[in-house]
Scaffold this motif. Structure first.
Motif, PDB file in Angstrom:
ATOM      1  N   THR A   1       0.850  -1.188   0.000  1.00  0.00           N
ATOM      2  CA  THR A   1       0.000   0.000   0.000  1.00  0.00           C
ATOM      3  C   THR A   1       0.886   1.237   0.000  1.00  0.00           C
ATOM      4  OG1 THR A   1      -1.662  -1.183   1.277  1.00  0.00           O
ATOM      5  CG2 THR A   1      -1.910   1.202   1.121  1.00  0.00           C
ATOM      6  N   GLN A   2       0.662   2.107  -0.969  1.00  0.00           N
ATOM      7  CA  GLN A   2       1.360   3.386  -1.005  1.00  0.00           C
ATOM      8  C   GLN A   2       0.454   4.445  -0.367  1.00  0.00           C
ATOM      9  OE1 GLN A   2       4.324   4.360  -1.725  1.00  0.00           O
ATOM     10  NE2 GLN A   2       4.146   6.577  -2.038  1.00  0.00           N
ATOM     11  N   TYR A   3       0.957   5.078   0.680  1.00  0.00           N
ATOM     12  CA  TYR A   3       0.278   6.210   1.312  1.00  0.00           C
ATOM     13  C   TYR A   3       1.001   7.471   0.876  1.00  0.00           C
ATOM     14  CZ  TYR A   3      -1.899   2.709   4.286  1.00  0.00           C
ATOM     15  OH  TYR A   3      -2.607   1.628   4.737  1.00  0.00           O
ATOM     16  N   HIS A   4       0.250   8.510   0.556  1.00  0.00           N
ATOM     17  CA  HIS A   4       0.909   9.733   0.110  1.00  0.00           C
ATOM     18  C   HIS A   4       0.442  10.941   0.920  1.00  0.00           C
ATOM     19  CE1 HIS A   4      -2.244  10.529  -3.338  1.00  0.00           C
ATOM     20  NE2 HIS A   4      -2.804  10.389  -2.183  1.00  0.00           N
ATOM     21  N   ALA A   5       1.272  11.974   0.893  1.00  0.00           N
ATOM     22  CA  ALA A   5       1.044  13.179   1.706  1.00  0.00           C
ATOM     23  C   ALA A   5       0.575  14.303   0.787  1.00  0.00           C
ATOM     24  CB  ALA A   5       2.323  13.555   2.445  1.00  0.00           C
ATOM     25  N   LEU A   6      -0.723  14.304   0.524  1.00  0.00           N
ATOM     26  CA  LEU A   6      -1.295  15.285  -0.396  1.00  0.00           C
ATOM     27  C   LEU A   6      -1.070  16.699   0.119  1.00  0.00           C
ATOM     28  CD1 LEU A   6      -4.678  13.621  -1.402  1.00  0.00           C
ATOM     29  CD2 LEU A   6      -2.713  14.098  -2.892  1.00  0.00           C
ATOM     30  N   GLY A   7      -0.650  17.578  -0.782  1.00  0.00           N
ATOM     31  CA  GLY A   7      -0.444  18.973  -0.415  1.00  0.00           C
ATOM     32  C   GLY A   7       0.929  19.288   0.120  1.00  0.00           C
TER      33      GLY A   7
END
Ligand SMILES: [Fe+2]
Length: 586
Positions: A529-535
């Motif tokens: 699972t790739q989690y990303h830090a939007l913004g």
């Protein structure tokens, strides 16, 4: 290539992190915003042995050996680790630490590091430890916990990213997301973390390299003191006047599993957790790209007089490709052959900084050196997954095996170029991939640097993803400004038929891997699972919108890797131990 973003909030992420198969340590979870501990209260100086930059790595056998490493402002007196079982008040063992120091070749500062190699531990067991010295000014001494790896086929979680930098924005390429990235690792409570090179970019701050490393080490401590962080070198670990490959800062700070190759300890290594063999490589040794320490000019880089080192002229780069003389590749083949003939090894996962499959437009791109020297071995021995950094983005390939010949184009002339384009065995993005049929490449250079490079290539003629490829060394060349030099971008391009998914919304994230060993004679799987830090991007290249560091990591995508267990391969007698490496188009 825009993708819908999951509405999963970080709170849900944290709740979800308690799922099956977790074997995380019982250590404290860091609090966001306090990830970077203050330095010890003492004034510093030659007599200050206060531990800082405390971090763990696996020993030779992660089920029974862990190394505690740290630094102190001055030489420590009787540096040591006190070890006990987690939950017990009184430590049971004292492990003396070995001192390793070096003097930075540019500013002449002496760095003191300490390494306590702990062996004889029980598998899958929690331990508590204290780090101290007779001249430790902290009171009470630093204490934390860790957990050893399980032995045999077992479920476990690990995480990965590269290109972390530090949260101290006075340094080149450092950025506040670096602190949140460390907190993100801790929030997922992995058994260990893979840090895929370009650790802190000290080489880009050449007159203050030890200070940059110190900020890096103190930022990481809030997770790396609780669980092993396993690094590989990147191009930015190559520092002028710091050893034959420039790795003295890196090698002094880390104690890594021994590769048994004289003269090259710490540069590459392997370790085993459950049924997974992890192979950590130094791609600086095989790439064409020149991206190590560099003096662009017009001023020379002049080391402190105390070092005795001469000025480094503009146009000088520290290019180390080929430094092992083939020793690393020979070691890699031996290690892969041994692993694929071991009935207790199912998965082979390789970690390296530079990339065989990247279609970043603003970053570096792909490198033919890796494709020539290592991908044929990955095909032959069925390497399942390759984890990279280098480009500050997220990109996943389809499973690839073999090459497409003459699929590239020279940028300068438009002539066909032999980029050895990896051949996707499928372009059906089903979300489940059998990696016994092809290797998946994952770029996760999304740690925390100030250079978000999540802008991807596009072939305007056919609308396909396009990758830049280095097929030659881009050594420094003069610019139109007298005395100023530059290193050219990649010399070829290709349609990136291997590219399956790119995150166009942010260049920051963390990959989380949950290994399921499966049942005897059946299939085993890894859920990614790739989690990303939007913004978080300083400037979003897709929208031009300014951003800011954020603690919110949300799900970008999930996919699953599967392969037959090796006890099944041997049990049926119908599946070859190594499927022949098909090479469509040569
Ligand atoms: Fe890099």
């Amino acid at each position: 290539m825009a993708h819908d973003d999951s509405s999963l909030t970080r709170r849900k992420v944290l709740a979800g992190a308690g799922g099956a198969g977790l074997l995380a340590a019982a250590g404290p979870v860091s609090v966001l915003g306090s990830a970077r501990p203050a330095r010890a209260a003492s004034a510093g100086g030659a007599s200050d042995g206060t531990p800082e930059q405390i971090h763990l790595t696996w020993g030779a056998d992660p089920a029974s050996s862990v190394t505690v490493s740290w630094a102190s402002p001055g030489p420590a007196a009787r540096p040591r680790v006190l070890l006990g079982r987690a939950g017990r008040v009184v430590p049971g063992r004292t492990i003396p630490a070995v001192q390793r120091g070096y003097t930075d070749g540019i500013n002449g500062e002496t760095v003191w590091t300490y390494h306590a190699q702990i062996t004889g531990l029980a598998p899958d067991t929690g331990y508590a430890y204290t780090v101290t010295a007779d001249n430790d000014a902290s009171s009470p001494p630093f204490a934390a916990t860790f957990r050893t790896a399980p032995r045999g086929r077992a479920a476990f979680r690990f995480t990965s990213f590269g290109d972390l930098a530090t949260p101290n924005t006075q340094w080149v390429l450092s950025y506040g997301q670096s602190a949140y990235a460390v907190a993100a690792v801790e929030s997922f409570r992995p058994l260990f973390h893979l840090l895929n090179g370009d650790l802190c970019y000290a080489d880009l701050n050449p007159t203050v390299q030890p200070e940059v490393w110190r900020d890096f080490g103190n930022n990481n401590q809030s997770s790396a003191a609780n669980r092993a962080w396993m690094p590989c070198p990147g191009n930015h670990e190559v520092e002028f006047d710091n050893g034959p490959q420039g790795f003295t800062s890196y090698l002094t700070r880390y104690t890594l599993p021994d590769n048994g190759v004289p003269g090259f300890r710490g540069r590459w290594y392997s370790f085993r957790v459950g049924s997974v063999l992890f192979i950590s490589l130094d791609a600086d040794d095989v790439i064409y790209q020149d991206a190590g320490a560099f003096v662009a000019g017009p001023a020379a880089l002049t080391p402190a007089a105390s070092t005795g080192n001469p000025p480094i002229a503009p146009g000088t780069s520290f290019y180390i490709s080929g430094y092992s003389g083939g020793a690393q590749t020979a070691w890699l083949e031996r290690t892969l052959r041994s692993a694929r003939s071991d009935p207790s090894v199912d998965w082979i996962i390789a970690q390296m900084h530079q990339i065989a499959c990247s279609s970043s437009a603003t970053g570096n791109g792909s490198d033919l050196g890796i494709r020539q020297q290592w991908l044929p071995l990955f095909d032959r021995y069925q390497v399942d997954l390759v984890l990279n950094g280098h480009d500050h983005d997220y990109e996943r390939s389809f499973p690839c095996r073999g090459f497409d010949s003459m699929a590239g184009t020279e940028v300068a002339t438009g002539a066909p170029a032999a980029t050895l384009r990896p051949h996707p065995v499928t372009t059906d993005d089903t979300g489940v991939f059998d990696t016994s049929r092809g290797t998946v490449h994952l770029v996760v250079g999304c740690g925390g640097t100030d250079a978000n490079l999540d802008d991807y290539g596009l072939d305007k003629a056919d609308g396909l993803a396009q990758a830049k490829v280095f097929t030659r060394a881009n050594r420094p060349v003069p610019t139109s400004t007298p005395g100023v030099f530059t290193r050219p971008a990649a010399d070829a391009v290709e349609d990136a038929t291997w590219s399956a998914r790119r995150d166009t919304s942010t260049g920051y994230g963390i990959a989380v891997f949950d290994v399921d060993p499966g049942e005897p004679g059946g299939m085993t799987s890894i859920r990614v699972t790739q989690y990303h830090a939007l913004g978080a991007d300083p400037v979003n290249p897709a929208t031009g919108e300014p951003g800011a560091p954020t603690p919110d990591y949300t799900e970008f995508e999930t996919f699953t890797l599967i392969r037959p267990r090796s006890d099944r391969l041997r049990g049926t007698g119908t599946v070859p131990r190594h499927a022949p490496a098909s090479a469509p188009g040569g």
